[in-house]
Design an enzyme around this catalytic site. Structure first.
Site, mmCIF file in Angstrom:
data_model
loop_
_atom_site.group_PDB
_atom_site.id
_atom_site.type_symbol
_atom_site.label_atom_id
_atom_site.label_comp_id
_atom_site.label_asym_id
_atom_site.label_seq_id
_atom_site.Cartn_x
_atom_site.Cartn_y
_atom_site.Cartn_z
ATOM 1 N N HIS A 169 45.137 40.058 34.784
ATOM 2 C CA HIS A 169 44.731 41.354 35.718
ATOM 3 C C HIS A 169 45.294 42.722 35.256
ATOM 4 O O HIS A 169 44.972 43.528 35.769
ATOM 5 C CB HIS A 169 45.510 40.996 37.275
ATOM 6 C CG HIS A 169 44.928 40.225 37.827
ATOM 7 N ND1 HIS A 169 43.503 40.411 38.315
ATOM 8 C CD2 HIS A 169 45.071 39.106 38.813
ATOM 9 C CE1 HIS A 169 43.036 39.583 39.280
ATOM 10 N NE2 HIS A 169 44.139 38.676 39.521
ATOM 11 N N GLY A 176 50.002 33.171 46.220
ATOM 12 C CA GLY A 176 50.514 32.419 45.182
ATOM 13 C C GLY A 176 51.251 33.205 44.071
ATOM 14 O O GLY A 176 52.302 33.044 43.583
ATOM 15 N N ALA A 177 50.537 34.219 43.964
ATOM 16 C CA ALA A 177 51.174 35.303 42.958
ATOM 17 C C ALA A 177 50.525 36.522 42.986
ATOM 18 O O ALA A 177 49.350 36.782 43.555
ATOM 19 C CB ALA A 177 50.987 34.924 41.318
ATOM 20 N N MET A 178 51.048 37.654 42.735
ATOM 21 C CA MET A 178 50.459 38.750 42.729
ATOM 22 C C MET A 178 50.646 39.890 41.487
ATOM 23 O O MET A 178 51.640 40.077 40.890
ATOM 24 C CB MET A 178 51.008 39.887 44.221
ATOM 25 C CG MET A 178 50.397 41.051 44.358
ATOM 26 S SD MET A 178 48.572 41.148 44.402
ATOM 27 C CE MET A 178 48.060 42.825 43.951
ATOM 28 N N GLU A 179 49.530 40.522 40.887
ATOM 29 C CA GLU A 179 49.511 41.020 39.795
ATOM 30 C C GLU A 179 50.065 42.753 40.001
ATOM 31 O O GLU A 179 49.530 43.325 38.800
ATOM 32 C CB GLU A 179 48.011 41.104 39.090
ATOM 33 C CG GLU A 179 47.077 42.009 39.714
ATOM 34 C CD GLU A 179 46.369 41.160 41.083
ATOM 35 O OE1 GLU A 179 45.264 41.751 41.492
ATOM 36 O OE2 GLU A 179 46.906 40.251 41.490
ATOM 37 N N ASN A 180 50.949 42.737 40.449
ATOM 38 C CA ASN A 180 51.512 44.280 40.608
ATOM 39 C C ASN A 180 51.615 44.862 39.172
ATOM 40 O O ASN A 180 52.368 44.165 38.455
ATOM 41 C CB ASN A 180 52.907 44.513 41.253
ATOM 42 C CG ASN A 180 52.674 43.842 42.743
ATOM 43 O OD1 ASN A 180 51.986 44.121 43.526
ATOM 44 N ND2 ASN A 180 53.714 42.409 43.059
ATOM 45 N N HIS A 188 46.533 33.858 34.744
ATOM 46 C CA HIS A 188 45.621 34.705 35.656
ATOM 47 C C HIS A 188 46.212 35.957 35.970
ATOM 48 O O HIS A 188 45.576 36.828 36.069
ATOM 49 C CB HIS A 188 45.455 33.825 36.882
ATOM 50 C CG HIS A 188 44.645 34.311 38.006
ATOM 51 N ND1 HIS A 188 43.451 33.874 38.306
ATOM 52 C CD2 HIS A 188 45.003 35.601 38.993
ATOM 53 C CE1 HIS A 188 42.814 34.735 39.347
ATOM 54 N NE2 HIS A 188 43.672 35.642 39.566
ATOM 55 N N GLU A 189 47.514 36.027 36.417
ATOM 56 C CA GLU A 189 48.138 37.449 36.650
ATOM 57 C C GLU A 189 48.265 38.353 35.648
ATOM 58 O O GLU A 189 47.993 39.702 35.704
ATOM 59 C CB GLU A 189 49.523 37.095 37.219
ATOM 60 C CG GLU A 189 49.560 36.103 38.438
ATOM 61 C CD GLU A 189 48.434 36.556 39.547
ATOM 62 O OE1 GLU A 189 48.247 37.865 39.743
ATOM 63 O OE2 GLU A 189 47.923 35.555 40.163
ATOM 64 N N GLU A 202 39.410 39.179 40.452
ATOM 65 C CA GLU A 202 39.590 37.784 40.652
ATOM 66 C C GLU A 202 38.837 36.911 39.858
ATOM 67 O O GLU A 202 39.353 35.807 39.237
ATOM 68 C CB GLU A 202 39.738 37.424 42.202
ATOM 69 C CG GLU A 202 40.546 38.351 42.887
ATOM 70 C CD GLU A 202 41.919 38.433 42.735
ATOM 71 O OE1 GLU A 202 42.461 37.256 41.674
ATOM 72 O OE2 GLU A 202 42.780 39.207 42.927
#
Length: 901
Positions: free
Chosen positions: A346, A307-311, A342-343, A365
């Site tokens: 992180h 869905g998404a990624m917290e890079n 949410h991201e 998470e």
């Protein structure tokens, strides 16, 4: 990361140091002797599992990456230099690289200064064995690589996407996919600075984790250099390359904030760009610390498995989460804010402080899932985002009741354990346990403990013990003892409450709490050990007076305490804050759902339909009483409560309503839900509460589908026809209301019109609705045609999960038949790492025949696809539970609906 499906593991090709490596990529040969420098005869080749910890004989100190990426090509090339510390003398270096072709591998120690060649072999699960010609002594050293890597279209590792005629490259490295892009120590405990240079075709832009410090032209290539990053694990490294639209936040925003979208879509980013600074401000306030990195870019990716990624500094999202038009459905706006929160949470949980290994991924998470709705509640209180914790906890407890359920902290013994850690147990159960702990110790001590934990471990590593110790010190309560039980064994406590009342004046009554593991009837799961459970109840009596709240820490199998008066009613889980199921005597349950329902606060009322469903699953509530209780709760006005009732009605419909019962059940659905539809109407108003907009598509679908409401079906048909004739005449919100109803009974002509419209749908919300609608068709041939769109490229790899997620059980059965034929071709489109989740296509199936078919097909795959066995067992157990539920509720449904005219 929002997790999220795939099939078999790829063939591991052993590559050599020579020009023959490229030939081996094509022909599949396995050269035995590397030509770029042979290891001495005394060096025994070392095989190891690249999914398991490497150890600390050699650790990285920093990376320099210089990559040439042309997204229009199917490979990239690069040079990587890794500074390392050698802590033990060694002939063999262990690190990671998967599917890479090496032109040169060399090393030098700090003392010698001379580069020497080394041999390299790829081993199990992306491990890379570097074999040296002589012993490398303790001290500093450097590794240098010239190599090539595939640039596929399946969305794992580094990959490419074609969008509206332009090519782009993106990354998704979590959990262990950076090894597909460059040789590295691909393990979260190794946090190091990265210096990155990206060379891309002129006319393209390039982005990475840190700010750009220079851009220059070198022939037909644009060279972007980026500042050195803060220490990062490899899974948080990220790149984006292509002809992007870039939108900047207003001057003065806390972080240097931009939104990046593929060409032509930048204007859709303005809503998210507007609320992101407010989300960031709430997070910095919560942690009493500024955003911890150098800049913040948010990237909308057209094909994204997660869905998404917290890079760090370059957060990636599915387009529908970041790109919204003014008429986007309420659900899309809420999802956007929730996922962004949410991201960005992180940036602290996982990025500032990182877990050493994947068994502690809950520290990322679960904490981000727990904090996000608190942030959205501050940014947009009208969304009532914090109520999501109640429904999420209910669904986590359903998953947690299965024999194959894993614990939040699951030991990692193989590759599949890493990927399976990104599931509803880690996210939703983990967040529910945190909510319970916060309510028990108090919000301010909880926050103080987290702030101290962040300060102590900033830019380093933190473990479960570290955070629990800080929460315990801040609160003065035995947090570790309570948390460990929920973290380290599967299952949900079931708290049975019994009262012993006395009629003697002045003598206290007794409340006895007994705990076991909550299990559905017929389950063969182990009971496990008793938990230490924070339990809060509220009680009162018919005589009136203020209700009283009683809280205690239930330790052991049973505990009693005294209260002043015999309770006339009991609320068994105050605020729905406790992570437990409850059991009251049947008459007390009926009263709580009936005449005593006014004693319930909104979160308790929202949890009640799920609590009733759990009692039916364990056969502790008669099915007739369950139907009557649902009918009473359905009269509640709050949209979230109505949605919770609809969720239970859907389970009944899918489980036990056959053709003979459909007319009667449809009439009952109209009776229960029709008044709500009349109250909220069929289209939104600017002044209405967002909760009404969230309910409307669910309510209309329930009435139009299982409720067979002829007026709504006709209105849905007219709206969809208007859309197909003139797409701009129907908003995305209206389309979301009506298209699922029409598609479910749709024919080949409608399917073809939706497929044709999909090609021109550049609005991400509209596109998501269309893809989901293609999964709603129930005709066998049309189900297969929808799935075929993933194989021929008309749909993207990410869309497979959207299609399957929209399917009803009958269509899923046809989807399974399709999968049996197209397994390998599908993997090529969606990526091999999705394989362990493939059995999820069987969710909702409900017969012995379905059980046998799932077992027969996936059983052999489970022996060779790491992690698939756990997901298969969860699905098989779901089928078993469904069959038992049907047998239990069908007589009550038949008695009520079989004679319906």
């Amino acid at each position: 990361m929002q997790t999220p499906m795939s099939w078999s593991l790829p063939l591991r090709v052993i590559l050599a140091l020579s020009a023959s490596a490229a030939l081996c990529l094509v022909c599949g040969c396995r050269p035995q002797t590397p030509s770029a420098g042979a290891a001495p005869a005394s060096a025994v080749p070392v095989d190891f599992d690249g999914a398991l910890p490497l150890g600390n004989a050699v650790v990285p100190r920093s990376y320099s990456l210089d990559l040439s990426i042309n997204p229009a090509l199917d490979s990239l090339s690069g040079t990587v230099a890794i500074q390392v510390d050698v802590l033990e003398p060694t002939l063999v270096l262990r690190l990671h690289g998967e599917g890479l072709s090496f032109d040169e591998v060399s090393f030098r120690s700090a003392g010698s200064g001379e580069w020497e060649p080394a041999a390299v072999r790829e081993v199990t699960n992306g491990g890379l064995s570097v074999e040296l010609p002589h012993l490398l002594e303790r001290g500093a050293a450097e590794l240098r690589w010239r190599y090539r890597a595939p640039l596929p279209e399946a969305p794992n590792g580094i990959y490419r996407v074609r969008d509206q005629g332009h090519w782009y490259a993106f990354t998704q490295f979590e959990p262990i996919e950076a090894r597909r892009a460059f040789p590295c120590f691909d393990q979260p405990s190794y946090k190091t600075p990265f210096s990155v240079t990206l060379r891309v075709p002129e006319g393209n832009l390039a982005f990475s984790n840190a700010p750009e410090i220079s851009s220059s032209l070198s022939g037909n290539w644009r060279v972007f250099q980026f500042a050195e990053t803060r220490p990062l694990p490899t899974y948080l490294v990220a790149f984006a390359v292509g002809p992007f639209d870039v939108r900047k936040a207003p001057e003065g925003t806390a972080a240097d904030l931009r939104t990046i979208a593929t060409r032509g879509k930048g204007a859709f980013a303005d809503q998210a760009l507007g609320w992101t600074p407010r989300i960031l401000r709430e997070l910095t306030d919560y942690f009493a610390a500024p955003y911890p990195f150098q800049k913040l870019d948010q990237v909308a990716v057209p094909n994204f498995a997660a869905g998404a990624m917290e890079n760090v500094g370059l957060v990636t999202y599915r387009e529908s989460l970041l790109l919204l038009d003014a008429a986007a459905p309420v659900q899309d706006r809420l999802s956007s804010q929730s996922v962004i929160a949410h991201e960005l949470a992180h940036m602290w949980f996982g990025n500032l402080v990182t877990m050493p290994w994947w068994d502690d991924v809950w520290l990322n998470e679960a904490f981000a899932t727990w904090l996000a709705p608190k942030v959205v509640a501050q940014v947009s209180p009208e969304f009532e985002a914090q109520l999501s914790r109640v429904t999420d906890a209910q669904r986590a407890m359903t998953l947690d009741s299965r024999r194959a359920a894993r614990s939040i902290r699951q030991p990692v013994r193989e590759e599949g354990d890493i990927y399976n850690a990104f599931d509803g147990i880690t996210y939703a159960k983990g967040a529910a346990v945190l909510s319970m702990l916060e309510a028990w110790v108090g919000p301010e001590p909880f926050r103080a403990g987290l702030q101290k934990y962040m300060q102590e471990h900033a830019y380093g590593l933190g473990t479960t013990s570290d955070v629990l110790r800080r929460l315990e010190l801040a609160s003065g309560k035995p947090v570790e003892r309570v948390a460990r039980g929920f973290l380290e064994q599967p299952g949900t406590p079931n708290i049975s409450i019994q009262t012993v009342c006395t009629s003697v004046p002045g003598q206290k009554s007794s409340l006895t709490l007994t705990q076991t593991r909550y299990l559905p009837q017929g389950s063969r799961a182990a009971q496990g050990k008793p938990w230490s459970v924070p339990v809060c109840i509220r009680h009162g009596n018919a005589a009136g007076g203020a209700p009283k709240r009683e809280c205690l820490l239930l330790e052991g199998a049973e505990q009693s305490f005294l209260i002043d008066a015999c309770p006339g009613w009991i609320v068994p889980n105050v605020g729905a804050q406790g992570y437990y199921r409850w059991q009251l005597p049947p008459e007390a349950v009926k009263a709580l759902a009936g005449e005593q329902r006014h004693q319930l606060e909104l979160p308790e009322l929202l949890a009640l339909p799920g609590d009733l469903g759990a009692l039916v699953e364990s056969q502790l509530l008669p099915a007739e009483d369950y139907l009557a209780a649902l009918a009473r709760v359905a009269s509640e006005a709050h949209p979230r409560v109505v949605a919770a009732v609809i969720f239970e009605l859907e389970k009944l419909y899918e489980t036990a309503v056959d053709e003979a019962l459909k007319p009667g059940f449809a009439g009952w659905v109209r009776e229960l839900l029709g008044p709500h539809q009349e109250r909220i109407g069929t289209s939104g108003a600017a002044s209405e509460a967002p909760s009404i907009g969230l309910l409307r598509p669910t309510l209309l679908y329930a009435l139009g589908s299982w409720g067979q409401d002829p007026k709504l079906r006709a209105l849905a048909q007219r709206s969809v026809e208007a859309y197909l004739n003139n797409p701009s005449s129907v908003s995305s919100e209206e389309l979301a209301n009506w298209l699922p109803i029409v598609a479910e009974a749709g024919d080949a002509a409608l399917w073809e019109k939706l497929r044709a419209r999909l090609a021109g749908a550049h609005n991400p919300s509209e596109r998501r609705i269309l893809v989901s609608a293609l999964g709603r068709f129930e005709d066998d041939a049309l189900v297969r045609q929808s799935l075929d769109l993933v194989l021929d490229g008309q749909l993207r790899g990410q869309d497979f999960r959207t299609l399957v997620g929209a399917m009803r059980p009958r269509a899923r059965l046809q989807g399974l038949a399709w999968l049996e034929v197209n397994y390998q071709a599908l993997l090529e489109r969606i990526g091999d790492k999705a394989a362990p989740r493939l059995p999820e296509i069987g969710h909702g199936l409900c017969t012995e025949e379905h059980h046998s078919r799932l077992e027969r097909y996936f059983g052999p795959l489970a022996k060779r696809v790491s992690g698939l066995d756990r997901n298969l067992n969860l699905v098989l157990e779901g089928v078993e539970q469904c069959m038992r539920r049907r047998a239990y509720v069908y007589p009550a449904l038949s008695a009520r609906f079989a004679a319906y005219p």
